[in-house]
Design a protein around this motif. Structure first.
Motif, PDB file in Angstrom:
ATOM      1  N   UNK A 256      33.484  -3.509 104.991  1.00 58.00           N
ATOM      2  CA  UNK A 256      33.334  -4.693 105.824  1.00 58.00           C
ATOM      3  C   UNK A 256      32.230  -5.612 105.304  1.00 58.00           C
ATOM      4  N   UNK A 257      32.601  -6.865 105.077  1.00 55.92           N
ATOM      5  CA  UNK A 257      31.691  -7.910 104.628  1.00 55.92           C
ATOM      6  C   UNK A 257      31.048  -7.598 103.276  1.00 55.92           C
ATOM      7  N   UNK A 258      31.680  -6.710 102.501  1.00 54.13           N
ATOM      8  CA  UNK A 258      31.094  -6.304 101.225  1.00 54.13           C
ATOM      9  C   UNK A 258      32.095  -6.493 100.089  1.00 54.13           C
TER      10      UNK A 258
ATOM     11  N   UNK B 187      28.350 -12.059  93.204  1.00 55.05           N
ATOM     12  CA  UNK B 187      29.024 -13.297  93.574  1.00 55.05           C
ATOM     13  C   UNK B 187      28.444 -14.498  92.841  1.00 55.05           C
ATOM     14  N   UNK B 188      27.135 -14.498  92.662  1.00 50.28           N
ATOM     15  CA  UNK B 188      26.484 -15.609  91.949  1.00 50.28           C
ATOM     16  C   UNK B 188      26.943 -15.666  90.502  1.00 50.28           C
ATOM     17  N   UNK B 189      26.959 -14.506  89.850  1.00 50.71           N
ATOM     18  CA  UNK B 189      27.403 -14.449  88.454  1.00 50.71           C
ATOM     19  C   UNK B 189      28.865 -14.890  88.351  1.00 50.71           C
TER      20      UNK B 189
ATOM     21  N   UNK C  81      29.288 -16.725 101.920  1.00 55.60           N
ATOM     22  CA  UNK C  81      29.411 -15.659 102.909  1.00 55.60           C
ATOM     23  C   UNK C  81      28.455 -14.502 102.606  1.00 55.60           C
ATOM     24  N   UNK C  82      28.329 -14.154 101.325  1.00 49.32           N
ATOM     25  CA  UNK C  82      27.455 -13.039 100.967  1.00 49.32           C
ATOM     26  C   UNK C  82      25.995 -13.343 101.298  1.00 49.32           C
ATOM     27  N   UNK C  83      25.646 -14.630 101.336  1.00 52.60           N
ATOM     28  CA  UNK C  83      24.258 -15.023 101.629  1.00 52.60           C
ATOM     29  C   UNK C  83      24.038 -15.189 103.132  1.00 52.60           C
ATOM     30  N   UNK C  84      24.927 -15.940 103.785  1.00 49.41           N
ATOM     31  CA  UNK C  84      24.702 -16.325 105.180  1.00 49.41           C
ATOM     32  C   UNK C  84      25.545 -15.549 106.199  1.00 49.41           C
TER      33      UNK C  84
END
Length: 640
Positions: free
Chosen positions: A242-244, A257-259, A587-590
């Motif tokens: 979940x959320x990962x 995600x950034x890369x 999403x991964x940040x906020x």
């Protein structure tokens, strides 16, 4: 299986080969329903699969080409697979299972009879049923069906359209086989009607006129829409995911995600600017404004400077207008816009669309009210003459070889009441392989992963979770929410990557993106390239890291291609993919999506007067009102 356990596999088709130890197969060779025969129920003459070789092939024996196979080609692949791994020695062909019964000590007695009369009997530690879900035809008991004087034909009996020449024919159902049958029947019938209860959600076999739909089944997309389902309906598939992204923690998800976002953005610029300019110049110089060779091999059927989107179907503005209108009417724009998930199964077959456009096939989307002696009445009240009815209405799951009546059907008639559509919780070491159907992806790939999980459980390498009953109920609830408008197909799972990732956590073959951080091309392919089962052969039991790595890296993603920059439809795809990737980073940040909801909010949701031209009798207002109720219930569930 080298643990000393003895397992019996019933069925030597696609799913049976994925889970073989000792196998009984009623046909004279492997292949299941792909063993075509004039007197056999199963495939029809013109079958071209709706899943490409990417996901119809097993991960330890990938195809050397990406294409849509015919039934003859796929049968040959299965035979080659069997030969490569010397599986024939484990199979008793032309043998029918007569009896399966649980004995003392959690052993299974299996009795079978060969065509020559030879009897077989043995005790097994486990039984794997892989007989397939195409055994017993299902024909709904429509009012008046017993009074009909014409022909009643189930899709399993269909071979070719000749028998319907110059007749009035009603085809009930527009699934992936139904779409083919409706197209063929319309080509010879006096009048042909396709009767459905709702408008189909269509994806053509060639979404960008060249690559298969499987090339658009990518991890970034799946993470976005599985998360959207969980949040909108307050349900969860597997808390570990979940959320990962890839099951990583928050900081790892942000980093990966950034890369990946940087890589995708760079590729997007290359596609839109460099590739766009080069391709436009090439088209200008050569005068050839087509996408070139495609993975069906029918590009030569299109008119000059046009491309094919499916079998017997070339790109057409009217067809694309239907796709967009049906997506809107099905309420897809309420649900994430570009995510393209209208809470129902996606039919990966648009071959019947030209017949809808030219009028040779009349679509009736109000359902069937009743059958009369020589006619049928649709839900709209319209009655038409009818000489024959073709039922593309699926199959019933029945297993008469079990002596225990409760085992002759799925628990409460629903495969989702078994753990991962596979493990029965009321019988020891009893599994069913072949009843997992992803909305985008391939059944064989899922059967292979399920077989790997079952083997791990039987061998003792992993065990069922202590809360397996609760997990089964939670997964069922998630899938029912995700397919609210396809309630009858219980085999459906929302996301192939989500399904695989959940199993991979248990059997020890999870993808670790950090291992590939120094190979940005490979990481890019894993994130936005086609979803491939080979990714679960990189590590863990029965890993084939060298072969898996090479295969994954050799593929490309259909979403991030720009074959026809002149086409508004295909040139939008890379942009939509980029928005998904960037919003996954957000999403991964906020912890919430921003870009996709904004895009959805700016898409038209209310049906228009123009949309009514594409409704074909479907009650649009009722659908949208019901969706509003579902979303309201989901919001309340999430708040609890």
């Amino acid at each position: 299986m080298s643990c000393g356990k003895k397992v019996c596999v019933i069925g030597g088709g696609t799913s049976g080969l994925a889970g073989m130890v000792v196998c009984f197969e009623k046909e004279a060779r492997v292949g299941g329903i792909f063993n075509w025969g004039e007197d056999k129920n199963g495939v029809y003459d013109s079958v071209i699969l709706t899943i490409s070789s990417m996901l119809m092939a097993f991960s330890d024996f990938p195809s050397t080409e990406t294409k849509y196979w015919t039934h003859e080609e796929y049968l040959k692949y299965l035979q080659d697979y069997c030969k490569n791994y010397e599986l024939d020695q484990h199979i008793r062909f032309s043998t029918t299972v007569d009896k399966v019964e649980l004995q003392a000590g959690d052993k299974w007695l299996v009795e079978a009879t060969s065509k020559d009369g030879t009897k077989h009997s043995g005790l097994y530690d486990g039984v794997c049923v892989a007989s397939g879900n195409f055994q017993t035809a299902k024909v709904p008991n429509f009012p008046g069906i017993g009074d009909f004087k014409g022909e009643l034909v189930h899709a399993s009996q269909y071979k070719r359209p000749d028998q319907f020449k110059d007749k009035n024919v009603v085809v009930i159902g527009l699934g992936e086989s139904g779409a083919d049958l409706a197209r063929e029947v319309a080509s010879v019938a006096k009048n042909a009607y396709a009767c459905v209860r709702s408008l189909p959600a269509i994806i053509p076999r060639l979404p960008n006129y060249k690559d298969p739909t499987d090339a658009f089944t990518f991890r970034a997309h799946h993470f976005a829409y599985t998360t959207a389902v969980a949040e909108k309906f307050g349900v969860c598939y597997d808390p570990r995911l979940e959320k990962k992204l890839w099951g990583c923690g928050k900081l790892s998800s942000i980093a990966i995600n950034s890369v990946c976002s940087g890589l995708v953005f760079g590729m997007f610029l290359k596609i839109k600017i460099y590739d766009g300019i080069v391709t436009r110049l090439k088209h200008l110089v050569t005068g050839d404004y087509t996408a070139g060779a495609n993975c069906i091999g029918n590009e030569g059927e299109a008119k000059k400077n046009n491309s094919m989107i499916d079998v017997k179907a070339e790109a057409d503005e009217a067809i694309e207008e239907h796709f967009e209108a049906w997506h809107r009417i099905n309420a897809g724009n309420y649900f994430g816009g570009v995510l393209r998930h209208p809470l129902k199964f996606l039919t990966k077959n648009a071959s019947f669309m030209p017949a809808i456009i030219d009028g040779s096939l009349q679509l009736k989307a109000s359902g069937l009210e009743k059958i009369n002696a020589n006619s049928v009445t649709f839900g709209s009240g319209e009655t038409v003459d009818c000489d024959a009815i073709v039922f593309c209405t699926g199959y019933k799951d029945q297993f008469q070889f079990f002596t225990d009546p409760k085992l002759q059907v799925f628990p409460d008639g629903n495969v989702r009441n078994m753990y991962r559509h596979c493990i029965r919780l009321d019988a020891p070491n009893l599994a069913y392989v072949g009843w997992v159907r992803p909305t985008s992806g391939g059944v064989p790939a899922c059967s292979e992963m399920v077989a790997r999980y079952y083997a791990a459980v039987v061998s003792g390498r992993c065990k069922l979770p202590d809360d397996v009953v609760e997990q089964t109920a939670r997964m069922k609830k998630f899938e029912e929410a995700a397919f609210a408008y396809t309630p009858d197909i219980k085999t459906l799972v929302l996301s192939q990557s989500q399904f695989f990732d959940s199993i991979a956590l248990d059997i020890g073959c999870s993808i670790n993106p950090w291992r590939h951080i120094l190979d940005p091309v490979f990481l890019y392919k894993m994130y936005v390239g086609p979803f491939l089962p080979q990714a679960y052969r990189l590590t863990g039991p029965h890993a084939r890291p060298k072969e898996a790595y090479a295969y994954v890296k050799s593929q490309h993603g259909g979403m991030f291609q720009n074959y026809l920059p002149e086409s508004k439809f295909t040139s939008f795809m890379p942009f939509a993919g980029l928005m998904m990737v960037l919003d996954n980073l957000v999403y991964s940040i906020f912890g919430k999506f921003v870009i996709l909801p904004f895009m959805a909010a700016n898409m038209p949701k209310e049906v228009t007067d123009t949309d009514k031209n594409y409704a074909y009798g479907f009650d649009m207002k009722r659908r949208h009102a019901h969706l509003a109720e579902l979303l309201d219930e989901g919001a309340k569930a999430k708040a609890m």
